[in-house]
Design an enzyme around this catalytic site. Structure first.
Site, PDB file in Angstrom:
ATOM      1  N   VAL A  54       0.830  -1.210   0.000  1.00 56.21           N
ATOM      2  CA  VAL A  54       0.000   0.000   0.000  1.00 56.21           C
ATOM      3  C   VAL A  54       0.867   1.263   0.000  1.00 56.21           C
ATOM      4  O   VAL A  54       0.649   2.177  -0.796  1.00 56.21           O
ATOM      5  CB  VAL A  54      -0.966  -0.013   1.207  1.00 56.21           C
ATOM      6  CG1 VAL A  54      -1.633   1.344   1.401  1.00 56.21           C
ATOM      7  CG2 VAL A  54      -2.030  -1.084   1.005  1.00 56.21           C
ATOM      8  N   GLU A  73      -7.665   2.213   2.305  1.00 54.21           N
ATOM      9  CA  GLU A  73      -7.235   1.861   0.952  1.00 54.21           C
ATOM     10  C   GLU A  73      -7.950   0.580   0.515  1.00 54.21           C
ATOM     11  O   GLU A  73      -8.042  -0.367   1.286  1.00 54.21           O
ATOM     12  CB  GLU A  73      -5.707   1.663   0.949  1.00 54.21           C
ATOM     13  CG  GLU A  73      -5.137   1.345  -0.400  1.00 54.21           C
ATOM     14  CD  GLU A  73      -5.571   2.357  -1.468  1.00 54.21           C
ATOM     15  OE1 GLU A  73      -5.312   3.552  -1.314  1.00 54.21           O
ATOM     16  OE2 GLU A  73      -6.211   1.921  -2.453  1.00 54.21           O
ATOM     17  N   PHE A  74      -8.415   0.583  -0.736  1.00 54.55           N
ATOM     18  CA  PHE A  74      -9.183  -0.567  -1.233  1.00 54.55           C
ATOM     19  C   PHE A  74      -8.473  -1.278  -2.391  1.00 54.55           C
ATOM     20  O   PHE A  74      -9.072  -2.116  -3.044  1.00 54.55           O
ATOM     21  CB  PHE A  74     -10.567  -0.109  -1.693  1.00 54.55           C
ATOM     22  CG  PHE A  74     -11.417   0.439  -0.575  1.00 54.55           C
ATOM     23  CD1 PHE A  74     -12.238  -0.403   0.177  1.00 54.55           C
ATOM     24  CD2 PHE A  74     -11.390   1.783  -0.240  1.00 54.55           C
ATOM     25  CE1 PHE A  74     -13.013   0.097   1.217  1.00 54.55           C
ATOM     26  CE2 PHE A  74     -12.167   2.297   0.800  1.00 54.55           C
ATOM     27  CZ  PHE A  74     -12.984   1.443   1.531  1.00 54.55           C
ATOM     28  N   LEU A  75      -7.195  -0.917  -2.636  1.00 50.24           N
ATOM     29  CA  LEU A  75      -6.522  -1.519  -3.807  1.00 50.24           C
ATOM     30  C   LEU A  75      -6.407  -3.030  -3.664  1.00 50.24           C
ATOM     31  O   LEU A  75      -6.390  -3.573  -2.559  1.00 50.24           O
ATOM     32  CB  LEU A  75      -5.145  -0.881  -4.015  1.00 50.24           C
ATOM     33  CG  LEU A  75      -4.068  -1.005  -2.922  1.00 50.24           C
ATOM     34  CD1 LEU A  75      -3.424  -2.367  -2.898  1.00 50.24           C
ATOM     35  CD2 LEU A  75      -3.027   0.066  -3.112  1.00 50.24           C
ATOM     36  N   LYS A  97     -14.155   0.014   5.506  1.00 49.87           N
ATOM     37  CA  LYS A  97     -13.086  -0.848   4.996  1.00 49.87           C
ATOM     38  C   LYS A  97     -13.282  -2.291   5.480  1.00 49.87           C
ATOM     39  O   LYS A  97     -13.214  -3.248   4.703  1.00 49.87           O
ATOM     40  CB  LYS A  97     -11.728  -0.286   5.444  1.00 49.87           C
ATOM     41  CG  LYS A  97     -10.547  -1.177   5.150  1.00 49.87           C
ATOM     42  CD  LYS A  97     -10.329  -1.379   3.668  1.00 49.87           C
ATOM     43  CE  LYS A  97      -9.331  -2.496   3.424  1.00 49.87           C
ATOM     44  NZ  LYS A  97      -9.151  -2.801   2.013  1.00 49.87           N
ATOM     45  N   GLY A 149      -7.433 -16.190   0.996  1.00 47.09           N
ATOM     46  CA  GLY A 149      -6.208 -16.009   1.780  1.00 47.09           C
ATOM     47  C   GLY A 149      -5.695 -14.606   1.581  1.00 47.09           C
ATOM     48  O   GLY A 149      -6.467 -13.682   1.351  1.00 47.09           O
ATOM     49  N   CYS A 202      -5.062  -9.684   3.707  1.00 42.67           N
ATOM     50  CA  CYS A 202      -6.170  -8.801   4.125  1.00 42.67           C
ATOM     51  C   CYS A 202      -7.437  -9.533   4.554  1.00 42.67           C
ATOM     52  O   CYS A 202      -7.895  -9.332   5.674  1.00 42.67           O
ATOM     53  CB  CYS A 202      -6.487  -7.816   3.013  1.00 42.67           C
ATOM     54  SG  CYS A 202      -5.174  -6.603   2.790  1.00 42.67           S
ATOM     55  N   ARG A 242       1.436 -14.500   1.941  1.00 43.26           N
ATOM     56  CA  ARG A 242       0.815 -14.424   3.267  1.00 43.26           C
ATOM     57  C   ARG A 242      -0.562 -15.097   3.267  1.00 43.26           C
ATOM     58  O   ARG A 242      -1.397 -14.803   2.436  1.00 43.26           O
ATOM     59  CB  ARG A 242       0.698 -12.952   3.707  1.00 43.26           C
ATOM     60  CG  ARG A 242       2.046 -12.346   4.050  1.00 43.26           C
ATOM     61  CD  ARG A 242       1.939 -10.891   4.468  1.00 43.26           C
ATOM     62  NE  ARG A 242       1.717  -9.991   3.356  1.00 43.26           N
ATOM     63  CZ  ARG A 242       1.649  -8.665   3.477  1.00 43.26           C
ATOM     64  NH1 ARG A 242       1.791  -8.093   4.662  1.00 43.26           N
ATOM     65  NH2 ARG A 242       1.454  -7.902   2.424  1.00 43.26           N
TER      66      ARG A 242
END
Ligand code: NAD
Length: 436
Positions: free
Chosen positions: A11, A149-151, A205, A258, A261, A329
């Site tokens: 990010v 942030e939504f990327l 979010k 997975g 986030c 991750r």
């Protein structure tokens, strides 16, 4: 504007490179000195399409700088906090990095600076950081805002440059106006810019990510029902997705969600709901479905090879949590590999982008292969765990010739069942009847 971004991860680095591209003077600060040194000479430590070019362009233009020292914050108009907020063991959000950033920022702020929390944080955190900074710097009027942030990883530059929406949570007119200015070009291009309370921005979010997780877990249960009842989940989800009320995204059945986030943000929402005495039954169920899926995927491989995995060799294609990223991750592929090794299989693995990090997260006995064909040679099954396009393009006749047993397990429904069986391979996928 003078923009500082704290954290040079997925990010932070994207935020820094993109805002420099918009013409701002940007410094990106990270405590990882090696990362900062590499970035200073244009070496991007993460894989994101288009990011290398933006970093090099930012450096060449003189608008993008990297530092490990917080002195660089002085004189900033906006400081974005974009450090990690992982889950603690009990699922609570670990805010230690965000708090450490606040402590490092405090001596370097001035009256003018707006501190913006871009990290995903539970409701109340941005206010808490603001109050903490105010107590540390009674000589200043501290301005804080939330700008979640939504990327998506794998499309991060695109998503930052052309987001579905920009969310500005602020209770302070100075903070709100500064962010409206920063995102002015997006607003002019038609992006909805939503100014709201800090609490709404923070919660939006978590609610968005939890909703995506719920969609995926629901579809995975429909896939299991399809498999059991003779339906084809690809057709079922296509029919669902054509309904404008449902939408077609996040309807791909697979091995479970997975990444860095979704799992942690669902956990974070559960803890926040508990803290406020509110219910979160649906989000909890989505997490439960996802957790139980890990074992189901190893069972699926076992069924496909026709018995216990001890003394079999399994080729895993794909290790990242999804295609288009190098991030391992909470990858379902890593969890599957662990299960297969625990069940006694010898595992060979390949990934187009995840190999450098794989060594440190996989059991040492897993053999990392330089290409898919090496992984497949003499294996008892080919398991597609991540939907990389290169695996869709494999020559299936060659695959059949390399495998010791003609078994394909496609956990991403990437291949065409007719093509696979046409090459003489048996085919197990998700939510569709096995084919031979
Ligand atoms: P990341 O782990 O990729 O990067 C975090 C960076 O912060 C690392 O480079 C680390 O060295 C640095 N850092 C840690 N402590 C620091 C400190 N005190 N000072 C300076 N630098 C420090 O994290 P990420 O994936 O970019 O996620 C950051 C935040 O954004 C998280 O809250 C995450 O939930 C959220 N988010 C992530 C995504 C995504 O797709 N990765 C999308 C939206 C939101």
């Amino acid at each position: 504007m003078r923009v500082t971004v704290i954290g040079a991860g997925y990010v932070g680095l994207v935020t820094a490179a993109c805002t420099a591209e918009w013409g701002h003077d940007v410094v990106c600060i990270d405590i990882d000195h090696a990362r900062v040194e590499a970035l200073r000479i244009g070496q991007t430590p993460i894989f994101e399409p288009g990011l290398d070019e933006l970093v090099v362009h930012g450096l060449d233009s003189g608008r993008l700088h990297f530092a490990s020292d917080y002195d660089a914050v002085a004189g900033s108009d906006v400081v974005f906090i974009a450090v990690g907020t992982p889950s603690e063991k009990d699922g609570q959000v670990d805010l230690s990095a965000v708090r450490a950033v606040a402590a490092s920022l405090a001596p370097n702020l001035d009256e003018h600076t707006v501190v913006v929390v871009k990290s995903t944080v539970p409701v109340g955190t941005t206010q808490e950081i603001g109050e903490w900074l105010q107590a540390a710097r009674p000589d200043l009027s501290i301005h804080v805002a939330s700008n979640p942030e939504f990327l998506r990883q794998g499309a991060a530059v695109h998503d930052f440059m052309a987001p579905d929406r920009v969310v500005i949570g602020a209770s302070d007119p100075t903070a709100e106006a500064r962010l409206v200015d920063l995102y002015q070009s997006l607003q002019e291009a038609g992006t909805p810019v939503i100014a709201t309370q800090i609490e709404s921005a923070e919660l939006a979010k978590y609610a968005s990510n939890a909703f995506l997780a719920i969609k995926l877990s629901f579809v995975n249960e429909i896939a299991d029902l399809s498999e059991a009842s003779g339906a084809n989940v690809a057709d079922v989800t296509r029919i669902m997705g054509l309904d404008g009320r449902i939408g077609s995204s996040y309807l791909a059945a697979g091995p479970g969600f997975g990444g860095s986030c979704l799992p942690k943000d669902v956990q974070g929402l559960l803890h926040t709901s508990e803290r406020f005495g509110a219910g979160s039954t649906i989000a909890a169920a989505a997490l439960g479905v996802n957790d139980s899926r890990k074992h189901r995927m190893a069972d699926k491989v076992e069924e496909a090879v026709g018995g216990p995995l001890a003394s079999t060799t399994i080729a895993i294609l794909g290790l990242t949590f999804k295609a288009g990223t190098d991030d391992l991750r909470h990858s379902p592929a890593i969890e599957l590999t662990d299960s297969l090794v625990a069940r006694g299989a010898a595992v060979r693995a390949h990934d187009p982008k995840g190999m450098p990090a794989a060594k440190s997260v996989l059991p040492p006995e897993v053999e990392l292969c330089p290409d898919p064909m090496t992984a497949l040679t003499g294996a008892d099954a080919m398991v597609i765990a991540t939907e990389w396009p290169e695996y869709a393009a494999l020559d299936l006749t060659e695959v059949a010739a390399l495998l010791a047993r003609p078994v394909v397990v496609d956990l991403r429904n990437l291949l065409d069942p007719v093509a696979v069986t046409g090459a003489g391979l048996s085919y197990a996928s998700i939510g569709r009847a096995p084919a031979t």
